[in-house]
Motif scaffolding. Structure first.
Motif, PDB file in Angstrom:
ATOM      1  N   VAL A  14       0.875  -1.164   0.000  1.00  0.00           N
ATOM      2  CA  VAL A  14       0.000   0.000   0.000  1.00  0.00           C
ATOM      3  C   VAL A  14       0.916   1.219   0.000  1.00  0.00           C
ATOM      4  O   VAL A  14       1.693   1.417   0.933  1.00  0.00           O
ATOM      5  N   GLY A  15       0.847   1.994  -1.085  1.00  0.00           N
ATOM      6  CA  GLY A  15       1.593   3.241  -1.145  1.00  0.00           C
ATOM      7  C   GLY A  15       0.849   4.274  -0.326  1.00  0.00           C
ATOM      8  O   GLY A  15      -0.388   4.329  -0.362  1.00  0.00           O
ATOM      9  N   VAL A  16       1.582   5.091   0.424  1.00  0.00           N
ATOM     10  CA  VAL A  16       0.971   6.060   1.329  1.00  0.00           C
ATOM     11  C   VAL A  16       1.513   7.461   1.049  1.00  0.00           C
ATOM     12  O   VAL A  16       2.721   7.657   0.926  1.00  0.00           O
ATOM     13  N   ALA A  17       0.597   8.426   0.936  1.00  0.00           N
ATOM     14  CA  ALA A  17       0.972   9.830   0.777  1.00  0.00           C
ATOM     15  C   ALA A  17       0.088  10.643   1.715  1.00  0.00           C
ATOM     16  O   ALA A  17      -0.996  10.208   2.110  1.00  0.00           O
ATOM     17  N   VAL A  18       0.571  11.835   2.071  1.00  0.00           N
ATOM     18  CA  VAL A  18      -0.183  12.681   2.996  1.00  0.00           C
ATOM     19  C   VAL A  18      -0.178  14.120   2.472  1.00  0.00           C
ATOM     20  O   VAL A  18       0.795  14.555   1.845  1.00  0.00           O
ATOM     21  N   SER A  19      -1.270  14.827   2.718  1.00  0.00           N
ATOM     22  CA  SER A  19      -1.334  16.228   2.294  1.00  0.00           C
ATOM     23  C   SER A  19      -0.731  17.124   3.372  1.00  0.00           C
ATOM     24  O   SER A  19      -0.563  16.708   4.514  1.00  0.00           O
ATOM     25  N   LEU A  29       4.875   9.255   1.539  1.00  0.00           N
ATOM     26  CA  LEU A  29       5.287   8.988   2.911  1.00  0.00           C
ATOM     27  C   LEU A  29       6.047   7.662   3.027  1.00  0.00           C
ATOM     28  O   LEU A  29       7.169   7.616   3.517  1.00  0.00           O
ATOM     29  N   GLU A  30       5.420   6.575   2.596  1.00  0.00           N
ATOM     30  CA  GLU A  30       6.043   5.261   2.725  1.00  0.00           C
ATOM     31  C   GLU A  30       5.267   4.228   1.931  1.00  0.00           C
ATOM     32  O   GLU A  30       4.212   4.512   1.380  1.00  0.00           O
ATOM     33  N   LEU A  44      -3.283  -2.724   8.105  1.00  0.00           N
ATOM     34  CA  LEU A  44      -4.338  -1.872   8.680  1.00  0.00           C
ATOM     35  C   LEU A  44      -3.842  -1.185   9.952  1.00  0.00           C
ATOM     36  O   LEU A  44      -4.121  -0.001  10.174  1.00  0.00           O
ATOM     37  N   ALA A  45      -3.089  -1.906  10.770  1.00  0.00           N
ATOM     38  CA  ALA A  45      -2.548  -1.333  12.010  1.00  0.00           C
ATOM     39  C   ALA A  45      -1.589  -0.184  11.693  1.00  0.00           C
ATOM     40  O   ALA A  45      -1.621   0.860  12.354  1.00  0.00           O
ATOM     41  N   ARG A  46      -0.733  -0.367  10.683  1.00  0.00           N
ATOM     42  CA  ARG A  46       0.219   0.692  10.305  1.00  0.00           C
ATOM     43  C   ARG A  46      -0.518   1.921   9.784  1.00  0.00           C
ATOM     44  O   ARG A  46      -0.171   3.044  10.150  1.00  0.00           O
ATOM     45  N   ARG A 119      13.213   1.534  -8.958  1.00  0.00           N
ATOM     46  CA  ARG A 119      11.852   2.091  -9.057  1.00  0.00           C
ATOM     47  C   ARG A 119      10.820   1.307  -8.271  1.00  0.00           C
ATOM     48  O   ARG A 119       9.897   1.887  -7.723  1.00  0.00           O
ATOM     49  N   TYR A 120      10.983  -0.005  -8.202  1.00  0.00           N
ATOM     50  CA  TYR A 120      10.047  -0.835  -7.441  1.00  0.00           C
ATOM     51  C   TYR A 120       9.959  -0.345  -5.990  1.00  0.00           C
ATOM     52  O   TYR A 120       8.911  -0.424  -5.362  1.00  0.00           O
ATOM     53  N   ASP A 121      11.075   0.180  -5.481  1.00  0.00           N
ATOM     54  CA  ASP A 121      11.114   0.658  -4.100  1.00  0.00           C
ATOM     55  C   ASP A 121      10.262   1.908  -3.872  1.00  0.00           C
ATOM     56  O   ASP A 121       9.977   2.257  -2.736  1.00  0.00           O
ATOM     57  N   TYR A 122       9.903   2.589  -4.952  1.00  0.00           N
ATOM     58  CA  TYR A 122       9.194   3.870  -4.813  1.00  0.00           C
ATOM     59  C   TYR A 122       7.844   3.947  -5.511  1.00  0.00           C
ATOM     60  O   TYR A 122       7.038   4.814  -5.192  1.00  0.00           O
ATOM     61  N   VAL A 123       7.592   3.091  -6.489  1.00  0.00           N
ATOM     62  CA  VAL A 123       6.454   3.296  -7.390  1.00  0.00           C
ATOM     63  C   VAL A 123       5.106   3.424  -6.678  1.00  0.00           C
ATOM     64  O   VAL A 123       4.315   4.301  -7.000  1.00  0.00           O
ATOM     65  N   ASP A 124       4.846   2.613  -5.668  1.00  0.00           N
ATOM     66  CA  ASP A 124       3.544   2.664  -4.998  1.00  0.00           C
ATOM     67  C   ASP A 124       3.370   3.948  -4.191  1.00  0.00           C
ATOM     68  O   ASP A 124       2.281   4.507  -4.129  1.00  0.00           O
ATOM     69  N   MET A 125       4.458   4.410  -3.588  1.00  0.00           N
ATOM     70  CA  MET A 125       4.413   5.665  -2.831  1.00  0.00           C
ATOM     71  C   MET A 125       4.199   6.851  -3.775  1.00  0.00           C
ATOM     72  O   MET A 125       3.393   7.738  -3.503  1.00  0.00           O
TER      73      MET A 125
END
Length: 138
Positions: A14-19, A29-30, A44-46, A119-125
């Motif tokens: 799950v790629g995560v971004a925040v405004s 974010l991660e 879900l906990a994270r 790129r695999y390390d970043y693509v979802d984020m």
């Protein structure tokens, strides 16, 4: 001050971004990774921890419809994830069309000079950031 969370739900990540607090910009974010597509408890906990940490008011979740507008298996999995998340955290979840966000994410990484093998390390984020930016720009 409240923020908005952007999520790109994938089969094992799950790629995560925040405004920002004004809802003008999105920051990657991660990436929350899991060993199996169905092991979502730690994921879900994270996400719950991130929501508390960043004072999140709502969640924008990428909606993976096909280029022709049809809905496939990924849409079903995303809807299941959304209901689990909603039950757990009780925040509003808004679906955002994510067609071509991965393509856009690769173009952004190209511009940033990220090597192909990394790129695999970043693509979802980066995709989560694009999904959130699309929502904020609407």
């Amino acid at each position: 001050k409240m923020r908005i969370l952007g999520l790109d739900f994938g089969s094992k990540t799950v790629g995560v971004a925040v405004s920002d607090e004004l809802g003008l910009t999105a920051t990657g974010l991660e990436i929350v990774r899991r060993t199996s597509p169905n092991k979502l408890r730690k994921t879900l906990a994270r996400i719950e921890k991130i929501i508390e940490e960043y004072n999140i008011e709502k969640i924008i979740l990428g909606y993976p419809i096909m280029l022709d507008g049809s809905e496939g298996e990924r849409v079903e999995k995303t809807k299941e994830f959304a209901s689990m998340l909603e039950r757990r955290i009780g925040k509003e979840i808004i679906f955002q069309d994510e067609r071509l966000t991965t393509v856009e994410a690769y173009e952004i990484m190209d511009l940033m000079g990220i090597k192909k093998e990394e790129r695999y390390d970043y693509v979802d984020m980066v995709a989560a950031k694009v999904i959130l930016e699309d929502y904020l720009n609407r």
